[in-house]
Design a protein around this motif. Structure first.
Motif, PDB file in Angstrom:
ATOM      1  N   ALA A 105       0.857  -1.188   0.000  1.00 17.01           N
ATOM      2  CA  ALA A 105       0.000   0.000   0.000  1.00 17.01           C
ATOM      3  C   ALA A 105       0.894   1.239   0.000  1.00 17.01           C
ATOM      4  CB  ALA A 105      -0.902  -0.004   1.227  1.00 17.01           C
ATOM      5  N   GLU A 119      -0.996   8.211   5.307  1.00 21.82           N
ATOM      6  CA  GLU A 119      -2.152   7.534   4.692  1.00 21.82           C
ATOM      7  C   GLU A 119      -1.664   6.676   3.542  1.00 21.82           C
ATOM      8  OE1 GLU A 119      -6.020  10.328   5.398  1.00 21.82           O
ATOM      9  OE2 GLU A 119      -4.739  10.800   3.688  1.00 21.82           O
ATOM     10  N   ASP A 121      -2.874   3.314   0.731  1.00 19.72           N
ATOM     11  CA  ASP A 121      -3.961   2.439   0.286  1.00 19.72           C
ATOM     12  C   ASP A 121      -3.552   1.667  -0.966  1.00 19.72           C
ATOM     13  OD1 ASP A 121      -4.972   3.667  -2.216  1.00 19.72           O
ATOM     14  OD2 ASP A 121      -5.330   5.375  -0.914  1.00 19.72           O
ATOM     15  N   THR A 122      -4.418   0.760  -1.374  1.00 21.52           N
ATOM     16  CA  THR A 122      -4.104  -0.112  -2.524  1.00 21.52           C
ATOM     17  C   THR A 122      -5.037   0.124  -3.700  1.00 21.52           C
ATOM     18  OG1 THR A 122      -5.598  -1.802  -1.688  1.00 21.52           O
ATOM     19  CG2 THR A 122      -3.267  -2.014  -1.075  1.00 21.52           C
ATOM     20  N   THR A 123      -5.670   1.282  -3.741  1.00 18.67           N
ATOM     21  CA  THR A 123      -6.641   1.488  -4.834  1.00 18.67           C
ATOM     22  C   THR A 123      -5.936   1.519  -6.184  1.00 18.67           C
ATOM     23  OG1 THR A 123      -6.526   3.828  -4.408  1.00 18.67           O
ATOM     24  CG2 THR A 123      -8.419   2.662  -3.482  1.00 18.67           C
ATOM     25  N   SER A 128      -0.366   3.617  -6.372  1.00 19.69           N
ATOM     26  CA  SER A 128      -0.684   2.724  -5.258  1.00 19.69           C
ATOM     27  C   SER A 128      -0.089   1.336  -5.464  1.00 19.69           C
ATOM     28  CB  SER A 128      -2.200   2.630  -5.095  1.00 19.69           C
ATOM     29  OG  SER A 128      -2.714   1.918  -6.171  1.00 19.69           O
ATOM     30  N   SER A 145      -9.330  -4.588  -1.108  1.00 18.02           N
ATOM     31  CA  SER A 145      -8.565  -3.353  -0.918  1.00 18.02           C
ATOM     32  C   SER A 145      -8.137  -3.217   0.533  1.00 18.02           C
ATOM     33  CB  SER A 145      -9.376  -2.119  -1.339  1.00 18.02           C
ATOM     34  OG  SER A 145     -10.403  -1.874  -0.414  1.00 18.02           O
ATOM     35  N   SER A 147      -6.770   0.015   3.178  1.00 15.97           N
ATOM     36  CA  SER A 147      -6.420   1.425   3.373  1.00 15.97           C
ATOM     37  C   SER A 147      -6.160   1.654   4.855  1.00 15.97           C
ATOM     38  CB  SER A 147      -7.532   2.340   2.865  1.00 15.97           C
ATOM     39  OG  SER A 147      -8.739   2.024   3.497  1.00 15.97           O
ATOM     40  N   GLN A 148      -5.248   2.549   5.133  1.00 18.32           N
ATOM     41  CA  GLN A 148      -4.824   2.751   6.524  1.00 18.32           C
ATOM     42  C   GLN A 148      -4.426   4.213   6.746  1.00 18.32           C
ATOM     43  OE1 GLN A 148      -0.970   1.033   7.563  1.00 18.32           O
ATOM     44  NE2 GLN A 148      -1.842   0.265   9.483  1.00 18.32           N
ATOM     45  N   THR A 149      -4.836   4.728   7.892  1.00 19.20           N
ATOM     46  CA  THR A 149      -4.367   6.045   8.335  1.00 19.20           C
ATOM     47  C   THR A 149      -3.741   5.864   9.698  1.00 19.20           C
ATOM     48  OG1 THR A 149      -6.165   7.148   7.188  1.00 19.20           O
ATOM     49  CG2 THR A 149      -5.035   8.425   8.862  1.00 19.20           C
ATOM     50  N   GLN A 161      -7.707   1.083  10.062  1.00 24.60           N
ATOM     51  CA  GLN A 161      -7.485   0.425   8.771  1.00 24.60           C
ATOM     52  C   GLN A 161      -8.742  -0.298   8.339  1.00 24.60           C
ATOM     53  OE1 GLN A 161      -4.080  -1.935   9.883  1.00 24.60           O
ATOM     54  NE2 GLN A 161      -5.312  -3.699  10.459  1.00 24.60           N
TER      55      GLN A 161
END
Ligand code: HEM
Length: 184
Positions: A105, A119, A121-123, A128, A145, A147-149, A161
């Motif tokens: 990510a 931040e 993510d894998t979008t 990404s 997918s 995503s993490q902050t 996440q």
């Protein structure tokens, strides 16, 4: 030997412990389980790597051990890397979990006077990463997918996440949130 600059990742180095974890995970009947957890995340600097003679990454390695609050049983284990490319500012979080899922990510960090927010993510866009998973997981419990902050303020680390799963014939938002303190 020159000192390695870990940039926005510097604050992540250390041993972090937190017991306010909340995990939402799928149940076979379509409902969700709500799991309280505590965890230790150990983050170490491992130096830099160069890629294709053109990119240099400053890299941290970590191990995350998550235990059920009620029983102390380890129910999630994760290991991976955080890297920072000083030339582009791109931060990459790459990791594996024992289920047979590996994530890359990418994103950016925002460093302010008293905090760092990362931040990733894998979008599906060129900046990404992606997800590789075993044939079983691909077919029966696919992660579509991640995503993490993550935010760090002094000795306090907070993360949230989201893993979107295709499981039991529906889409499920598997999520985690916790707050940890640096103890070493
Ligand atoms: C704090 C972190 C995490 C915790 C506490 C956690 C916990 C859980 C729990 C309790 C389940 C339900 C099944 C079971 O009881 O084993 C589950 C399922 C699952 N998790 Fe996680 N998880 C975490 C992070 C992740 C991450 C980062 C990924 C993928 C990138 C992931 C992927 C999955 C998948 C694919 C399943 C479905 C498998 C199944 O339920 O049979 N999890 N997780």
């Amino acid at each position: 030997m020159s000192e390695i600059n870990y940039g926005p990742l510097t604050q992540l180095i250390g041993v972090w412990k937190g017991d306010k974890g909340k995990d939402i995970a799928p149940e076979p009947d379509g409902s969700e389980e709500d799991n309280a957890y505590f965890e230790t995340i150990t983050v170490e600097p491992i130096g830099d790597v160069s890629n294709a003679d053109a990119q240099t990454l400053a890299v941290l390695h970590y191990c995350q051990i998550v235990q059920r609050k009620q029983t102390g049983v380890v129910f999630h284990h994760q290991t991976g890397y955080w890297s920072w490319d000083a030339a582009t500012g791109v931060v990459t979080h790459s990791f594996s979990i024992p289920r047979g899922v590996t994530v890359v990510a990418c994103g950016k960090a925002k460093v302010e006077a008293d905090s760092t927010v990362i931040e990733v993510d894998t979008t599906e866009n060129p900046d990404s990463g992606g997800i590789a998973q075993s044939p079983f997981m691909q077919k029966s419990a696919k992660t579509t997918s991640f995503s993490q902050t993550l935010s760090i303020q002094g000795d306090l680390l907070r993360y949230q996440q989201m893993m979107v799963l295709d499981i039991y014939g529906k889409i499920f938002n598997h999520s985690d949130v916790n707050e940890l303190k640096k103890c070493l």
